[in-house]
Design a protein around this motif. Structure first.
Motif, PDB file in Angstrom:
ATOM      1  N   UNK A 100       4.817   4.724 -14.082  1.00  0.00           N
ATOM      2  CA  UNK A 100       5.054   5.140 -14.956  1.00  0.00           C
ATOM      3  C   UNK A 100       4.662   4.217 -16.018  1.00  0.00           C
ATOM      4  N   UNK A 101       4.265   2.383 -15.411  1.00  0.00           N
ATOM      5  CA  UNK A 101       4.070   1.079 -16.547  1.00  0.00           C
ATOM      6  C   UNK A 101       2.909   1.584 -17.283  1.00  0.00           C
ATOM      7  N   UNK A 102       1.836   2.111 -16.967  1.00  0.00           N
ATOM      8  CA  UNK A 102       0.407   1.611 -17.594  1.00  0.00           C
ATOM      9  C   UNK A 102       0.146   3.396 -17.829  1.00  0.00           C
ATOM     10  N   UNK A 103       0.482   4.023 -18.791  1.00  0.00           N
ATOM     11  CA  UNK A 103      -0.319   5.301 -18.718  1.00  0.00           C
ATOM     12  C   UNK A 103      -1.254   5.531 -19.260  1.00  0.00           C
TER      13      UNK A 103
END
Lengths: 427, 168
Positions: free
Chosen positions: B146-149
């Motif tokens: 979920x680190x690069x939405x």
């Protein structure tokens, strides 16, 4: 004069990047019904660069168990037990009184402080602590720890630290930072900054090193870094996932997640021999290991049962046992230092909260009322836990006591804050 | 005063030069991409890029979707994804090239579990391509969890955009 000017110059230099950082301030949202009134009288004697009594007041207030009496209500400012007129403090309803005096000796501040019980007029203790000017906040937290322990019987955890991740920006222009601050959010330090994600900070048991995941090479890799020297080392760099490091309480090994064999599995990495031992063998997701206090077993998240639940693994025989049965999403377990209180992320009616489970009695409680809660981390004294949540679109840190009676938010002024990791005791 | 103005204008010139320099790199990159798509109405794109061959074959993979979406906590490919991936697979069989599959998750649930979920999704795409005859050694898989939405809101429409695999 010159020295003073130079000092201001440095301050400005420090202040400028400070503006860009996500500094933390505390807002208490819920406390216990009847917090103990305590008067922490401003210190007498040599002037320190920090307001010691104010820091102690805020520490005690943040515990939720105390109601510090404001300086402006105080009728007198005694600095030792002999100067105290107890009726002044009975009038204010104070149950306890902290008085102290500071002297400068060989370049160090020496603070003598006492805890007094107002109704009996008894001195509960008198102690001395010393340190240089730059350790003023440590001196204040030391006093808070001693006062807290004498009254509650629980060791204070005000002299501890918190590591966390911040991110600023969006899309392809995000800056990720690994930060460490005091447990009250003060004295933030930048440990690592990157345009690629940084994740999953975890402390060494001596609180002198961190392990974490960084994508700085374009792929996830696990690093360890010494706080004092910033010296760092890449520990794993396998194909696929390199994640979720957890340092064993005996300091000898890490549990971590690798998917080099095609699927996320838990491995043990011996820091001395540099050997990897695969601990799980399952086609499902096995991740988020956390050691039990005995360093012989660990807890982890697995969806082997069809949805994420918490399991326990005994290293000696690889025996796996399911621990959670409430709801259909329980993940990222952490154990309090008592080895008995399990905290985790729990989904309830589509919302993600922090929950606890007593491993002896099975008692399960949802502790938080915020949304999208994650990453619980328990204070080393087991009284409070920190976690990450959302306030509007912003990622912020929040705290809740293990009995859910006390809650507060640590809002960031800028950027998203997440993945708090509460340090062990520093000594 | 005059020299100061001169200095200022020099500074502006330099800044402008820098900005212009930054700005110019981006479009030229894009022009390079555009030039590989045959389009009768745009001639300048082809003229600008000397590296383009005279090949007029139109690869349908160029217009096929490169982002594939998933349900919560799932890594099952949806019908629209498999349709697009068959087109990519044919192109990659005919013209093998290295591709990278980036797996992502929405913000709900825990971060490391979502890293695993992102990888599982990217692997689901990889396995599908391999079943369609693409050589697996050309496929690189990475999960960003979920680190690069792709979308920053905390609602179902943003989450559905973030549960994805991107083919690059």
């Amino acid at each position: 004069m010159l020295k003073k000017l130079f000092g201001y110059g440095c301050l400005l230099l420090l202040a400028a990047p400070g503006l860009l950082r996500a500094e933390l301030t505390i807002e208490i949202t819920h406390g216990v019904d009847d917090p103990t009134p305590i008067a922490v009288v401003p210190l007498g004697g040599a002037q320190l660069p920090e307001n010691i009594s104010r820091i102690t007041q805020e520490d005690l207030r943040r515990s939720g168990l105390f109601r510090p009496i404001p300086d402006t209500d105080m009728l007198s400012f005694p600095t030792n037990a002999k100067e105290v007129y107890y009726r002044d403090w009975r009038l204010l309803g104070a149950e306890y009184l902290v008085v102290g005096n500071s002297v400068m000796r060989e370049g160090q501040f020496e603070i003598t402080f006492s805890l007094l019980q107002v109704h009996s007029g008894k001195t509960l203790f008198t102690k001395v602590v010393k340190g240089p000017a730059k350790r003023a906040r440590d001196l204040a937290h030391y006093i808070s720890d001693r006062v807290y322990e004498a009254i509650t019987g629980i060791r204070g955890a005000f002299s501890t630290r918190v590591a966390y991740i911040t991110s600023m920006g969006s899309g392809d222009n995000i800056t990720y930072r690994l930060m460490v601050s005091d447990s009250d959010g003060a004295r933030e330090n930048l440990l690592l900054e990157s345009k690629e994600p940084i994740m999953s900070p975890a402390w060494s048991p001596d609180a002198k090193q961190l392990v974490y995941v960084s994508f700085e090479s374009g792929r996830p890799a696990i690093y360890r870094q010494k706080l004092a020297t910033a010296e760092r080392e890449k520990l794993t760099n396998f194909r696929g996932l390199n994640g979720a490091p957890s340092w064993s309480p005996d300091g000898k090994k890490l549990a971590l997640v690798l998917s080099k064999d095609g699927n996320p599995e838990i491995y043990m990495f011996d820091l001395q021999s540099r050997q990897f031992t695969r601990l799980t063998r399952h086609f499902s997701i096995d991740t988020e290991p956390n050691w039990m206090p005995d360093s012989r077993s660990l807890i982890f998240t697995s969806d082997r049962g069809g949805n994420p639940q918490i399991y326990k693994l005994t290293v000696a025989n690889n025996r796996v046992e399911r621990l959670t049965f409430t709801g259909n999403y329980n993940a990222r377990p952490r154990l309090a230092q008592d080895g008995r209180t399990l905290v985790m992320v729990h989904r309830n009616n589509g919302n993600f909260h922090i929950a606890s489970q007593d491993l002896k009695t099975g008692d399960f409680r949802v502790l938080t009322e915020t949304y999208l809660d994650e990453s619980p981390t328990v204070a080393p004294n087991g009284a409070m836990l920190l976690y990450a949540t959302k306030q509007g679109k912003k990622g912020v840190l929040a705290a809740v006591s293990l009995d859910a009676g006390v809650r507060f938010l640590l809002p960031a002024r800028q950027g998203d804050v997440r993945e708090p990791a509460w340090s062990p005791f520093l000594n | 005063m005059k020299t100061q103005n001169l200095k200022l204008s020099l500074l502006f010139a330099m800044l402008f030069g820098l900005l212009a320099g930054c700005a110019s790199t981006q479009p030229s990159d894009e022009a390079g991409d555009v030039a590989t798509v045959p389009d009768e109405t745009v001639e300048t794109g082809v003229v600008d890029d000397g590296g383009v061959s005279g090949d007029t074959y139109e690869d349908p993979a160029l217009s096929a979707d490169t982002v594939f979406y998933f349900d919560f906590d799932k890594s099952v490919l949806k019908p629209e994804a498999t349709a697009a991936l068959r087109i990519h697979a044919e192109s990659l069989r005919n013209n093998p090239r290295a591709i990278r599959l980036e797996g992502h998750a929405d913000e709900r649930g825990t971060r490391e579990y979502n890293m695993a979920l992102g990888e599982r999704r990217a692997n689901a795409v990889k396995e599908f391509l391999m079943l369609e005859g693409v050589n697996g050694s050309y496929i690189d898989v990475i999960s960003y969890g979920e680190e690069r939405p792709a979308a920053l809101d905390s609602n179902e429409s943003a989450w559905s955009l973030n549960r994805r695999v991107e083919l690059n």
